[in-house]
Design a protein around this motif. Structure first.
Motif, short mmCIF file in Angstrom:
data_model
loop_
_atom_site.label_atom_id
_atom_site.label_comp_id
_atom_site.label_asym_id
_atom_site.label_seq_id
_atom_site.Cartn_x
_atom_site.Cartn_y
_atom_site.Cartn_z
N ASN A 426 10.16 28.57 -10.41
CA ASN A 426 10.91 27.38 -10.01
C ASN A 426 11.46 26.60 -11.20
O ASN A 426 11.63 25.38 -11.14
CB ASN A 426 10.05 26.45 -9.15
CG ASN A 426 9.78 27.02 -7.77
OD1 ASN A 426 10.49 27.92 -7.32
ND2 ASN A 426 8.75 26.52 -7.11
N THR A 427 11.73 27.31 -12.29
CA THR A 427 12.19 26.65 -13.53
C THR A 427 13.35 27.39 -14.16
O THR A 427 14.25 26.77 -14.74
CB THR A 427 11.02 26.58 -14.55
OG1 THR A 427 9.95 25.82 -13.97
CG2 THR A 427 11.46 25.93 -15.86
N TYR A 428 13.35 28.72 -14.05
CA TYR A 428 14.37 29.52 -14.71
C TYR A 428 15.22 30.26 -13.68
O TYR A 428 14.69 30.88 -12.76
CB TYR A 428 13.72 30.53 -15.66
CG TYR A 428 12.77 29.90 -16.65
CD1 TYR A 428 13.24 29.26 -17.79
CD2 TYR A 428 11.40 29.92 -16.41
CE1 TYR A 428 12.36 28.66 -18.68
CE2 TYR A 428 10.51 29.32 -17.29
CZ TYR A 428 11.00 28.69 -18.42
OH TYR A 428 10.14 28.09 -19.29
N ALA A 551 18.82 15.08 -14.54
CA ALA A 551 18.87 16.54 -14.36
C ALA A 551 17.76 17.03 -13.44
O ALA A 551 16.68 16.43 -13.35
CB ALA A 551 18.76 17.23 -15.71
N VAL A 552 18.04 18.16 -12.78
CA VAL A 552 17.04 18.78 -11.91
C VAL A 552 15.82 19.13 -12.75
O VAL A 552 15.94 19.60 -13.88
CB VAL A 552 17.62 20.04 -11.22
CG1 VAL A 552 18.03 21.10 -12.23
CG2 VAL A 552 16.61 20.61 -10.23
N LYS A 553 14.65 18.89 -12.20
CA LYS A 553 13.43 19.05 -12.97
C LYS A 553 12.91 20.49 -12.94
O LYS A 553 13.18 21.24 -11.98
CB LYS A 553 12.33 18.12 -12.43
CG LYS A 553 12.68 16.64 -12.53
CD LYS A 553 12.75 16.20 -13.99
CE LYS A 553 13.13 14.74 -14.13
NZ LYS A 553 14.54 14.47 -13.86
N ALA A 554 12.20 20.84 -13.99
CA ALA A 554 11.50 22.13 -14.00
C ALA A 554 10.45 22.10 -12.90
O ALA A 554 9.80 21.07 -12.68
CB ALA A 554 10.85 22.36 -15.35
N GLY A 555 10.30 23.21 -12.19
CA GLY A 555 9.35 23.26 -11.08
C GLY A 555 9.97 22.92 -9.74
O GLY A 555 9.28 22.94 -8.72
#
Length: 602
Positions: A426-428, A551-555
């Motif tokens: 859910n990050t890359y 910005a959209v968050k990592a995870g």
């Protein structure tokens, strides 16, 4: 106090030599530059193991036998004749100090011949005394410097280890070779050649010879010219993904002269701002050409410092040249009214292969000329150097072709079809493009897009705000309340409206739309952190903070459509390499690289 007396010539030369000859590398620099001034296309440098004996041979024009003894005299040179020449310097050397300084602290043997004489001249120099005799030799000059600093042991004691001194020599020769790609430079040390260039005249070829072939793929070409000011800058700069841990890979030249110019270095730093992590530096080599009368190289005996007639102009020119080389423009040509829009990379709807050509004669409001897909393909194949005969030659057409030439690669990238594979952790975001597997960090890709959009908006007007109907009263220290109020006008440009409730309380009335979802306590903490720092860089820091928060968050789990939109937006950015903090956004795996891991052939 003792009586005043005239110093001996030898002592005068030794004192002066301290400014010109700091270490063995200084000797190499002065002698190699003399070779280049003499028109040499090949220079060979041989250095002893202790770096105190140096031999420099070239195939240049040589020294006239009648001038050879004079060449070793103080302030004797063939490169200038009067004061006016100081403002029209076109050679590396001109002060006439180097050879006189070298023979005062070393034993020197010079063998030289010009093409007009069948025999050459051998000169032996020691303690500033010069003796010459005829000899046989090839056209050119060979300088043999032995026992450097033999009569100044204190200077020799302060030299570093052999390896360190050799590294200084190699660095100097690398710089000279890059500044003069048409000259073959060869360094021989202990039977090895740490530096060897072919003199091909191709700068990129020289860089690959000094470093490796892999560096070519990491560099962007710099080529900017201002005909009015007679400024021209050429060279290469690395993408922000390719960095170094020191500034040793910043090669700066002015009229092919190796210089250490704080002005140019500052322009480089500013150009890479918000693209590199702290402690990381780019690879840059650039040569600035400008009229000799607009630059003063007679600042220091080493001739590495320069002063400019118009320093601000030089700064802006270098800065914009680097940004232009790094920038990726995604703008497609504007189509005429009532025409079907055919963006690059999508021509499936084109039924007629004939070119669409319109100009003022066809009744358009502007001079823009439009051509179909086939026309652009033809231009690509011809490298935009000439237009097909079927197209009308107009200034607007030529301008459009130039624009395509500058932006075709980036435009193709933007419109290139890519296939979203999915999301990892859910990050890359993983996607396939151009037969490559690409991985993008969703947070920093979105952060780069938002940062550039905020920059554009701020140039035009204040950043859009959202009115808060209900907001908490926030308690602060009195000095922080005053700090916010003092900078309220600046904060309003970024979309904030903050009112003072009391000496220790404030309330948010408006916040930027892009961070409307962020808690006001977090926003306030970021504002105070930025205001307590350097206010000169407030705009930059505020935009970086806002883009990071927005910005959209990592995870964060994204669906297929969201991933595709994120990649599309990121591809429209001008600097898609790193986020504003300098972290890399993209990592690519080629099909060949993946196949090699699995022992497959491609």
């Amino acid at each position: 106090m003792k009586r005043i007396q005239q110093l001996s010539r030898q002592l005068i030369n030794q004192i002066a030599a301290g400014e010109v000859i700091e270490r063995p590398a200084s000797v190499v620099k002065e002698l190699v530059e003399n070779s280049i001034d003499a028109g040499a296309t090949r220079v060979e440098i041989k250095v002893s193991k202790d770096c105190l004996s140096i031999r420099v041979s070239d195939n240049g024009s040589g020294i006239h036998p009648d001038d050879i003894e004079l060449a070793f005299s103080k302030h004797a040179t063939s490169k200038i004749s009067d004061s006016k020449d100081l403002f029209d310097i076109h050679t590396m050397g001109f002060r006439g100090e180097a050879l006189a300084s070298i023979i005062s602290i070393a034993k020197v043997v010079c063998t030289t011949r010009t093409k007009d004489f069948e025999t050459g001249t051998r000169v032996e120099c020691e303690e500033s005394n010069v003796k010459s005799s005829p000899c046989g030799c090839a056209t050119g000059t060979t300088m043999e410097v032995k026992d450097l600093f033999y009569n100044t042991p204190v200077r020799q004691k302060f030299l570093k280890s052999e390896k360190v001194e050799l590294s200084y020599i190699a660095e100097i020769l690398q710089s000279i070779a890059i500044a003069n790609p048409d000259v073959s430079v060869i360094l021989i040390y202990d039977g090895k050649t740490p530096v060897k260039t072919s003199g091909s005249g191709d700068l990129l070829c020289v860089l690959t010879e000094i470093y490796s072939n892999s560096i070519a793929g990491e560099l962007k070409k710099i080529n900017k010219e201002d005909e009015l000011s007679r400024l021209h800058i050429t060279g290469y700069c690395s993408t922000p993904e390719f960095t170094r841990s020191t500034k040793k890979s910043l090669y700066t030249f002015v009229n092919n002269r190796v210089v250490k110019c704080p002005l140019i270095l500052k322009a480089i730093d500013n150009a890479y701002k918000n693209m590199l992590q702290a402690g990381k530096y780019p690879f840059v080599c650039l040569n600035l050409e400008l009229p000799a009368e607009d630059v003063d190289v007679n600042v220091h005996p080493t001739k590495r410092e320069v002063r400019y007639k118009n320093p601000n102009q030089i700064f802006n020119f270098v800065y914009s040249a680097i940004l232009g080389a790094l920038s990726v423009s995604s703008s497609a040509p504007v189509m005429p009214k009532n025409e079907t829009v055919l963006p690059f990379g999508n021509y499936s709807s084109v039924k007629d292969d004939a070119a669409i050509v319109q100009s003022d004669d066809a009744g358009n409001d502007d001079d823009t000329v439009y051509v179909s897909h086939d026309s652009f393909e033809q231009i690509r194949e011809n490298q935009y150097t000439s237009a097909p005969k079927t197209y009308r030659q107009t200034p607007a057409y030529e301008m459009q072709v130039k624009q395509i030439d500058l932006n075709i690669q980036s435009s193709a990238v933007v419109e290139e079809k890519f296939n979203i594979i999915g999301q990892y952790r859910n990050t890359y975001v993983l996607f396939e493009e151009n037969e490559e597997l690409k991985i993008v960090d969703q947070h920093i890709a979105d952060e780069r897009y938002i940062f550039e959009k905020l920059q554009e908006n701020l140039k035009k007007e204040n950043i859009s705000s959202q009115l808060l109907l209900i907001s908490d009263v926030l308690a602060l220290e009195p000095q922080d309340v005053e700090l916010i109020m003092e900078n309220s006008d600046k904060l309003e440009r970024f979309g904030y409206k903050i009112e003072k409730v009391s000496d220790t309380e404030i309330i948010f009335k408006k916040i930027p739309q892009v961070i409307a979802h962020v808690k006001v306590n977090d926003i306030l903490a970021d504002i105070l952190e930025n205001l307590h720092g350097d206010l000169n860089n407030l705009e930059e820091k505020m935009l970086v903070t806002m883009s990071c928060k927005a910005a959209v968050k990592a995870g964060t789990e994204l669906n297929l459509w969201q991933m595709e939109e994120l990649i599309k937006k990121w591809k429209t950015t001008k600097m898609p390499y790193t986020c504003p903090h300098g972290r890399p956004i993209l990592h690519t795996f080629s099909e060949k690289e993946i196949a090699a891991f699995f022992h497959r052939s491609v």
